[in-house]
Design a protein around this motif. Structure first.
Motif, mmCIF file in Angstrom:
data_model
loop_
_atom_site.group_PDB
_atom_site.id
_atom_site.type_symbol
_atom_site.label_atom_id
_atom_site.label_comp_id
_atom_site.label_asym_id
_atom_site.label_seq_id
_atom_site.Cartn_x
_atom_site.Cartn_y
_atom_site.Cartn_z
ATOM 1 N N ILE A 74 28.716 -18.636 65.882
ATOM 2 C CA ILE A 74 29.620 -19.642 65.315
ATOM 3 C C ILE A 74 30.595 -18.971 64.357
ATOM 4 O O ILE A 74 31.806 -19.238 64.391
ATOM 5 C CB ILE A 74 28.830 -20.759 64.598
ATOM 6 N N ARG A 75 30.093 -18.080 63.506
ATOM 7 C CA ARG A 75 30.964 -17.390 62.555
ATOM 8 C C ARG A 75 31.990 -16.525 63.262
ATOM 9 O O ARG A 75 33.166 -16.476 62.872
ATOM 10 C CB ARG A 75 30.126 -16.561 61.592
ATOM 11 N N LEU A 76 31.566 -15.828 64.319
ATOM 12 C CA LEU A 76 32.483 -14.979 65.069
ATOM 13 C C LEU A 76 33.554 -15.822 65.764
ATOM 14 O O LEU A 76 34.741 -15.483 65.717
ATOM 15 C CB LEU A 76 31.715 -14.146 66.099
ATOM 16 N N LEU A 77 33.156 -16.919 66.383
ATOM 17 C CA LEU A 77 34.118 -17.795 67.045
ATOM 18 C C LEU A 77 35.118 -18.375 66.040
ATOM 19 O O LEU A 77 36.305 -18.474 66.343
ATOM 20 C CB LEU A 77 33.395 -18.919 67.781
ATOM 21 N N ALA A 78 34.630 -18.748 64.867
ATOM 22 C CA ALA A 78 35.531 -19.273 63.833
ATOM 23 C C ALA A 78 36.539 -18.207 63.426
ATOM 24 O O ALA A 78 37.738 -18.486 63.295
ATOM 25 C CB ALA A 78 34.731 -19.737 62.620
ATOM 26 N N HIS A 79 36.054 -16.991 63.233
ATOM 27 C CA HIS A 79 36.939 -15.886 62.843
ATOM 28 C C HIS A 79 38.009 -15.647 63.908
ATOM 29 O O HIS A 79 39.201 -15.509 63.587
ATOM 30 C CB HIS A 79 36.109 -14.624 62.615
ATOM 31 N N LEU A 80 37.611 -15.613 65.172
ATOM 32 C CA LEU A 80 38.564 -15.393 66.258
ATOM 33 C C LEU A 80 39.556 -16.544 66.381
ATOM 34 O O LEU A 80 40.746 -16.331 66.618
ATOM 35 C CB LEU A 80 37.819 -15.198 67.580
ATOM 36 N N HIS A 81 39.088 -17.764 66.187
ATOM 37 C CA HIS A 81 39.945 -18.941 66.262
ATOM 38 C C HIS A 81 40.993 -18.922 65.138
ATOM 39 O O HIS A 81 42.160 -19.223 65.371
ATOM 40 C CB HIS A 81 39.088 -20.203 66.180
ATOM 41 N N ILE A 82 40.565 -18.555 63.949
ATOM 42 C CA ILE A 82 41.489 -18.505 62.809
ATOM 43 C C ILE A 82 42.526 -17.403 63.007
ATOM 44 O O ILE A 82 43.695 -17.570 62.660
ATOM 45 C CB ILE A 82 40.712 -18.321 61.487
ATOM 46 N N GLN A 83 42.124 -16.275 63.600
ATOM 47 C CA GLN A 83 43.076 -15.200 63.859
ATOM 48 C C GLN A 83 44.174 -15.636 64.821
ATOM 49 O O GLN A 83 45.303 -15.198 64.716
ATOM 50 C CB GLN A 83 42.373 -13.980 64.439
ATOM 51 N N ARG A 84 43.830 -16.510 65.761
ATOM 52 C CA ARG A 84 44.812 -16.977 66.745
ATOM 53 C C ARG A 84 45.685 -18.098 66.204
ATOM 54 O O ARG A 84 46.704 -18.428 66.809
ATOM 55 C CB ARG A 84 44.105 -17.456 67.998
#
Length: 89
Positions: A74-84
């Motif tokens: 979940i944390r990794l997906l959030a990080h990737l989503h915020i980067q995009r």
């Protein structure tokens, strides 16, 4: 107060509205995940008190342990989503 302190203040955080919404959504998902982890382990602990249900208790612990893997995902997906997310500046 000089401009240097207002610009370099480490407590100042500028994020866009979209980034805040993304962070909040993933935070809610993470909280729900943590709630279920606690539920599996608490249930497993109670069920473990009954020897005839030992296998059920073990499976509840396995489910809770597997769900611990979901937390960093979940944390990794959030990080990737915020980067995009587009920059609001």
């Amino acid at each position: 107060m000089s401009d240097k302190y207002s610009i370099d203040n480490p407590l100042t955080l500028t994020v866009g509205n979209e980034q805040l919404i993304i962070r909040r959504r993933y935070e809610v998902i993470s909280i729900i995940n943590d709630f279920f982890i606690a539920l599996w382990f608490l249930s497993g602990s109670v069920v473990f008190l009954y020897p005839s249900l030992e296998k059920v208790a073990i499976w509840l612990f396995i489910i809770g342990s597997a769900q611990f893997l979901i937390r960093p995902t979940i944390r990794l997906l959030a990080h990737l989503h915020i980067q995009r997310a587009p920059d609001s500046r």
